[in-house]
Design an enzyme around this catalytic site. Sequence first.
Site, mmCIF file in Angstrom:
data_model
loop_
_atom_site.group_PDB
_atom_site.id
_atom_site.type_symbol
_atom_site.label_atom_id
_atom_site.label_comp_id
_atom_site.label_asym_id
_atom_site.label_seq_id
_atom_site.Cartn_x
_atom_site.Cartn_y
_atom_site.Cartn_z
ATOM 1 N N ASP A 58 -30.890 12.555 114.444
ATOM 2 C CA ASP A 58 -31.961 13.294 115.114
ATOM 3 C C ASP A 58 -31.902 14.801 114.839
ATOM 4 O OD1 ASP A 58 -32.483 10.838 116.227
ATOM 5 O OD2 ASP A 58 -32.453 11.525 118.313
ATOM 6 N N HIS A 83 -26.599 13.256 115.030
ATOM 7 C CA HIS A 83 -27.487 14.397 114.764
ATOM 8 C C HIS A 83 -27.154 15.006 113.410
ATOM 9 C CE1 HIS A 83 -27.541 13.876 119.124
ATOM 10 N NE2 HIS A 83 -28.755 14.397 119.087
#
Length: 282
Positions: A102, A247
């Site tokens: 993400d 991430h």
Amino acid sequence: MTKDQSLTRLLTRRRALLAGAAAVGAAGTAGLFATVAGEEPIRPAAPAAGPQARRALKPSAYRLEPLTGYGPPRAAPRRALVRRAPFLRVSGRGRTMVLTFDDGPDPRYTPHILDILHEYDVRAMFFVCGEMVADNKELVARMADEGHVVGNHTWSHPLLTRLSRGRIRAEMERTCDVVEETYGERPAWFRAPYGAWNRATFQLGADLGMEPLAWTVDTLDWTTPGTRAIVDRVENGAAPGVVVLSHDAGGDRSQSVRALRAYLPQLLDSGYFITVPERKYR
Ligand SMILES: [Zn+2]
């Protein structure tokens, strides 16, 4: 994003509540994801849409998947936690896991993640932020070239539950546009920043032709806990149907990159098929 981090901390409790609420309405999962024991997967009646017509989902079709918090099956016991054999070894159908990254793309980390995925011929999902895409279009083009799935994670990563419907829609739609421009098609998946969903985010996401996707294993890599800790979280959480959250932007993500290099070959050696979900509702 240090602001992100404190917000994420605050939202942990809220996320758990939301996940519980989502689970109430979702009787089971289908396809890729493990089915809840004893329950048939429920598929909403899907309109026979042509490739050009991405229809809005009916409200009854909202289904946040996976069911956050259902984790590894209880029948797959302690073996998964034993140090020398950390992974649940799996075979046959349903041995899939999904890796998601993400907040990117970020030119410092995303290329390394793409390199590692390419090395092992593995496809993953990237929930990108529009403002990051705007600065790194070539990375999204590379994701398309290499078969990854790009999802919508809003333009500027706000806490959507505090925004008006108009602003939520703008955050989503603008990101759909820049993804289409760089990736070649509009995103089919949406993930709310901080996992903070509300009715408007489900409705607007569906209006824009996107399905919501959560996660089951949070690596907490944004806390930079150390590469080993990230690897351990993936190893201990590994199970069929698991969706891993990591991430590739938002801070120093070098631990996330190093962890991927360690756990990906181990997942594959343990019999997991790392893949991306299929859309179910079109
Ligand atoms: Zn995020």
